[in-house]
Motif scaffolding. Structure first.
Motif, PDB file in Angstrom:
ATOM      1  N   GLY A 237       0.842  -1.193   0.000  1.00  0.00           N
ATOM      2  CA  GLY A 237       0.000   0.000   0.000  1.00  0.00           C
ATOM      3  C   GLY A 237       0.873   1.236   0.000  1.00  0.00           C
ATOM      4  O   GLY A 237       1.834   1.323   0.770  1.00  0.00           O
ATOM      5  N   GLU A 238       0.560   2.195  -0.878  1.00  0.00           N
ATOM      6  CA  GLU A 238       1.321   3.446  -0.918  1.00  0.00           C
ATOM      7  C   GLU A 238       0.341   4.613  -0.889  1.00  0.00           C
ATOM      8  O   GLU A 238      -0.619   4.653  -1.660  1.00  0.00           O
ATOM      9  CB  GLU A 238       2.207   3.506  -2.150  1.00  0.00           C
TER      10      GLU A 238
ATOM     11  N   TRP B 191       2.945   0.557   3.266  1.00  0.00           N
ATOM     12  CA  TRP B 191       2.695  -0.683   3.995  1.00  0.00           C
ATOM     13  C   TRP B 191       3.188  -1.835   3.150  1.00  0.00           C
ATOM     14  O   TRP B 191       2.917  -1.885   1.942  1.00  0.00           O
ATOM     15  CB  TRP B 191       1.201  -0.855   4.260  1.00  0.00           C
ATOM     16  N   SER B 192       3.913  -2.788   3.772  1.00  0.00           N
ATOM     17  CA  SER B 192       4.449  -3.937   3.034  1.00  0.00           C
ATOM     18  C   SER B 192       4.678  -5.098   4.003  1.00  0.00           C
ATOM     19  O   SER B 192       4.477  -4.956   5.210  1.00  0.00           O
ATOM     20  CB  SER B 192       5.767  -3.555   2.345  1.00  0.00           C
TER      21      SER B 192
ATOM     22  N   ILE C 101       3.110  -7.830   4.569  1.00  0.00           N
ATOM     23  CA  ILE C 101       1.910  -8.146   5.340  1.00  0.00           C
ATOM     24  C   ILE C 101       1.636  -9.644   5.335  1.00  0.00           C
ATOM     25  O   ILE C 101       1.596 -10.279   4.286  1.00  0.00           O
ATOM     26  CB  ILE C 101       0.708  -7.366   4.780  1.00  0.00           C
ATOM     27  N   SER C 102       1.471 -10.170   6.554  1.00  0.00           N
ATOM     28  CA  SER C 102       1.078 -11.570   6.734  1.00  0.00           C
ATOM     29  C   SER C 102       0.139 -11.615   7.941  1.00  0.00           C
ATOM     30  O   SER C 102      -0.193 -10.578   8.514  1.00  0.00           O
ATOM     31  CB  SER C 102       2.313 -12.445   6.975  1.00  0.00           C
ATOM     32  N   ALA C 103      -0.249 -12.813   8.338  1.00  0.00           N
ATOM     33  CA  ALA C 103      -1.124 -12.944   9.509  1.00  0.00           C
ATOM     34  C   ALA C 103      -0.443 -12.451  10.785  1.00  0.00           C
ATOM     35  O   ALA C 103      -1.111 -12.026  11.721  1.00  0.00           O
ATOM     36  CB  ALA C 103      -1.557 -14.397   9.679  1.00  0.00           C
ATOM     37  N   GLY C 104       0.897 -12.485  10.818  1.00  0.00           N
ATOM     38  CA  GLY C 104       1.599 -12.141  12.048  1.00  0.00           C
ATOM     39  C   GLY C 104       2.592 -11.005  11.945  1.00  0.00           C
ATOM     40  O   GLY C 104       3.232 -10.660  12.940  1.00  0.00           O
ATOM     41  N   THR C 105       2.757 -10.419  10.756  1.00  0.00           N
ATOM     42  CA  THR C 105       3.731  -9.334  10.586  1.00  0.00           C
ATOM     43  C   THR C 105       3.220  -8.284   9.603  1.00  0.00           C
ATOM     44  O   THR C 105       2.356  -8.554   8.765  1.00  0.00           O
ATOM     45  CB  THR C 105       5.079  -9.851  10.037  1.00  0.00           C
ATOM     46  N   ALA C 106       3.765  -7.099   9.723  1.00  0.00           N
ATOM     47  CA  ALA C 106       3.521  -6.015   8.766  1.00  0.00           C
ATOM     48  C   ALA C 106       4.611  -4.971   8.975  1.00  0.00           C
ATOM     49  O   ALA C 106       5.252  -4.921  10.038  1.00  0.00           O
ATOM     50  CB  ALA C 106       2.142  -5.398   8.966  1.00  0.00           C
ATOM     51  N   ARG C 107       4.816  -4.153   7.955  1.00  0.00           N
ATOM     52  CA  ARG C 107       5.816  -3.090   8.024  1.00  0.00           C
ATOM     53  C   ARG C 107       5.199  -1.804   7.493  1.00  0.00           C
ATOM     54  O   ARG C 107       4.545  -1.802   6.453  1.00  0.00           O
ATOM     55  CB  ARG C 107       7.030  -3.465   7.182  1.00  0.00           C
ATOM     56  N   TRP C 108       5.431  -0.711   8.229  1.00  0.00           N
ATOM     57  CA  TRP C 108       4.984   0.618   7.823  1.00  0.00           C
ATOM     58  C   TRP C 108       6.213   1.518   7.771  1.00  0.00           C
ATOM     59  O   TRP C 108       7.080   1.451   8.652  1.00  0.00           O
ATOM     60  CB  TRP C 108       3.977   1.164   8.829  1.00  0.00           C
TER      61      TRP C 108
ATOM     62  N   TRP D 264      10.794   7.079   9.511  1.00  0.00           N
ATOM     63  CA  TRP D 264      10.170   6.312  10.587  1.00  0.00           C
ATOM     64  C   TRP D 264       9.766   4.965  10.007  1.00  0.00           C
ATOM     65  O   TRP D 264       9.118   4.895   8.964  1.00  0.00           O
ATOM     66  CB  TRP D 264       8.945   7.037  11.122  1.00  0.00           C
ATOM     67  N   VAL D 265      10.163   3.890  10.693  1.00  0.00           N
ATOM     68  CA  VAL D 265       9.810   2.525  10.294  1.00  0.00           C
ATOM     69  C   VAL D 265       9.207   1.834  11.502  1.00  0.00           C
ATOM     70  O   VAL D 265       9.753   1.891  12.607  1.00  0.00           O
ATOM     71  CB  VAL D 265      11.054   1.752   9.793  1.00  0.00           C
ATOM     72  N   MET D 266       8.074   1.182  11.281  1.00  0.00           N
ATOM     73  CA  MET D 266       7.432   0.377  12.321  1.00  0.00           C
ATOM     74  C   MET D 266       7.365  -1.068  11.833  1.00  0.00           C
ATOM     75  O   MET D 266       6.864  -1.329  10.744  1.00  0.00           O
ATOM     76  CB  MET D 266       6.020   0.866  12.609  1.00  0.00           C
ATOM     77  N   GLU D 267       7.868  -1.978  12.659  1.00  0.00           N
ATOM     78  CA  GLU D 267       7.778  -3.416  12.386  1.00  0.00           C
ATOM     79  C   GLU D 267       6.723  -3.986  13.324  1.00  0.00           C
ATOM     80  O   GLU D 267       6.891  -3.937  14.553  1.00  0.00           O
ATOM     81  CB  GLU D 267       9.120  -4.108  12.611  1.00  0.00           C
ATOM     82  N   PHE D 268       5.638  -4.486  12.765  1.00  0.00           N
ATOM     83  CA  PHE D 268       4.518  -5.014  13.530  1.00  0.00           C
ATOM     84  C   PHE D 268       4.639  -6.523  13.695  1.00  0.00           C
ATOM     85  O   PHE D 268       4.976  -7.223  12.738  1.00  0.00           O
ATOM     86  CB  PHE D 268       3.193  -4.721  12.805  1.00  0.00           C
ATOM     87  N   SER D 269       4.336  -7.025  14.898  1.00  0.00           N
ATOM     88  CA  SER D 269       4.231  -8.458  15.131  1.00  0.00           C
ATOM     89  C   SER D 269       2.967  -8.684  15.957  1.00  0.00           C
ATOM     90  O   SER D 269       2.648  -7.912  16.879  1.00  0.00           O
ATOM     91  CB  SER D 269       5.461  -9.006  15.842  1.00  0.00           C
TER      92      SER D 269
END
Length: 155
Positions: A104-105, A123-124, A126-133, A148-153
């Motif tokens: 997503g851009e 946004w890139s 993307i899986s059931a348990g991870t994402a990156r913004w 700014w980078v956010m690593e989601f788990s």
């Protein structure tokens, strides 16, 4: 802006996430040095996936943020709207869509340190348990500076 009509584009973000943040001290200066800190977010879908609201908390920073994401069926685009507990002000939105590869851009305009900036959210991963913004700024038609980078788990 090309992309796909993806009304459920933020379905993945529903629920709770842990967030590892990496952010430049000065959003326009790549040499200013990076700081790292943790956060956690909880989001909720509305309108059958055409709206998403989340709150992100940064315990070591002493503030929280709120994002309202809205899908516009007539354009096939999303607007992402941000505010934080320090200002209570809704910042100018970024607008965009999802590509075929699931990235997503979203682009917009704002000001930072008294300068007009172009803003990009991406946004890139993307899986059931991870994402990156990622957030990036550009000034006067210049190069993008990822600041700014956010690593989601998944929590």
């Amino acid at each position: 802006m090309s992309g796909v009509d993806r009304a459920g584009g933020f379905d993945f973000l529903d629920g709770g996430w842990n967030v590892r943040n990496r952010r430049l001290a000065d959003f326009l200066d790549p040499a200013s040095g990076w700081e790292e800190f943790d956060g956690h977010t909880s989001g909720r879908l509305h309108w059958s996936g055409r709206a998403h609201v989340d709150e992100i908390v940064f315990p070591s920073k002493g503030f929280s943020g709120l994002t309202l994401r809205l899908y516009e069926p007539e354009t096939g685009e999303w607007t992402l709207n941000w505010s934080n507990s320090r200002t209570g002000r809704l910042e100018p939105p970024v607008r965009g869509r999802w590509s075929e590869d699931g990235t997503g851009e979203f682009h917009g305009v704002d000001t930072y340190a008294g300068k007009d900036v172009r803003v990009r959210f991406r946004w890139s991963g993307i899986s059931a348990g991870t994402a990156r913004w990622e957030q990036a700024f550009a000034v006067d038609g210049g190069e993008w500076v990822t600041n700014w980078v956010m690593e989601f788990s998944r929590a």
